[in-house]
Design an enzyme around this catalytic site. Structure first.
Site, PDB file in Angstrom:
ATOM      1  N   CYS A  82       0.855  -1.189   0.000  1.00 30.56           N
ATOM      2  CA  CYS A  82       0.000   0.000   0.000  1.00 30.56           C
ATOM      3  C   CYS A  82       0.897   1.248   0.000  1.00 30.56           C
ATOM      4  CB  CYS A  82      -0.881   0.018   1.247  1.00 30.56           C
ATOM      5  SG  CYS A  82      -2.153  -1.253   1.201  1.00 30.56           S
ATOM      6  N   CYS A 163      -4.100   0.662  -2.743  1.00 30.88           N
ATOM      7  CA  CYS A 163      -4.549   0.888  -1.371  1.00 30.88           C
ATOM      8  C   CYS A 163      -3.682   1.938  -0.676  1.00 30.88           C
ATOM      9  CB  CYS A 163      -4.529  -0.431  -0.588  1.00 30.88           C
ATOM     10  SG  CYS A 163      -2.986  -1.346  -0.730  1.00 30.88           S
TER      11      CYS A 163
END
Ligand code: APR
Length: 259
Positions: A82, A163
């Site tokens: 992420c 993300c």
């Protein structure tokens, strides 16, 4: 003896077949796997080739929709951290010069599928078993061409798996750095998942003489296309700063896109 060696050398060289498209694909896939043991989610290049080929072989080169690549995208699962995903539009050379030597940010073209098929052209024909690399439809000749459909599907997936805090490198030398018809604007922005992505930051790369700023009207279009639960940010980044980070790896990544 030298003469004989030269003759043999030339003969062997002449017998060597030019690389077939399949060899190019498998070669790039294997090169990637050797260099990026951490980023790839799959490791069998022969299977990747076979599943890839099934998307378009035997089909009219204007009749290959993005969904045709679904099995391929599903086969190759990316394992990306992420906060590292970097999108881009009209900054292709610069963005890849940056990510090539830096691990803090990753573009689609730094993943196994993106790397393997970047800069390649391919198509087949109705009822053919062959792949052609010339005389294929140009990007905008027809919507469902094999290359464009691949990038649409791969880009949609890259955005869907993103993300954390993600960014996009846009070109401050343009009058309208954001275009809602580009792959970034049309496919990636719409596929960001607001349950996973907290923010999207525009890194607007600008030269001293550029007039375009974060106040540019095209960013209003970006904000309206973006899911309202994703925070929007924009930062003007001098081109010289990015170039400095490309040539001097001692500069920490966190300093490259500071205000
Ligand atoms: N003709 C030919 N090629 C095109 C065209 C076109 N009209 N439009 C896009 N492409 C291909 C080219 O290979 C080009 O270099 O897509 C590339 C990127 O096009 P841009 O307009 O610069 O950017 P964009 O359409 O937003 O796509 C970039 O998609 O590849 C993903 O994750 C990546 O965020 C990135 C975005």
């Amino acid at each position: 003896v030298i003469g004989l060696a030269v003759v043999l050398g030339v003969t062997v060289k002449n017998l060597k077949k030019p690389d077939s498209f399949k060899n190019v694909v498998i070669g790039k896939c294997e090169t990637y796997l050797k260099e990026n043991t951490n980023l790839s989610g799959y490791s069998d290049c022969e299977t990747i080739w076979q599943v890839f080929e099934q998307a378009y072989v035997g089909r009219d080169p204007c009749d290959v929709p993005p969904e045709a690549y679904y099995p391929l995208i599903n086969l190759v699962k990316n394992q990306l951290a992420c906060n590292t995903m970097l999108f881009w539009s009209k900054t292709k050379t610069l963005v890849h010069e940056f990510t090539e030597n830096r691990e803090c940010l990753v573009t689609l073209e730094d993943t196994l599928l993106g790397f393997t098929f970047n800069e390649l052209t391919w198509c087949s024909k109705n009822q053919s078993k062959e792949t052609f690399t010339t005389d294929c439809p140009l990007w905008s000749y027809c919507v469902n061409n094999p290359v464009r459909s691949f990038w649409i599907k791969a880009s949609a997936n890259f955005a869907a798996i993103a993300c954390g805090n993600v960014s996009t490198m846009l070109n401050g030398s343009l009058e309208s750095p954001f275009s809602s018809t580009s792959i970034f604007g049309d496919v990636e922005v719409r596929n960001l998942d607001s349950t996973k992505v907290h923010s999207l930051t525009v890194l607007l790369v600008t030269k001293d003489t550029d007039m375009t700023t974060c106040e540019n009207a095209s960013f209003k279009d970006l904000q309206s296309a973006l899911n309202p639960n994703i925070t929007y940010n924009c930062r003007e980044v001098p081109l010289t700063t990015v170039q400095g980070c490309i040539s001097n790896l001692d500069i920490p990544c966190s300093d490259c896109f500071k205000k």
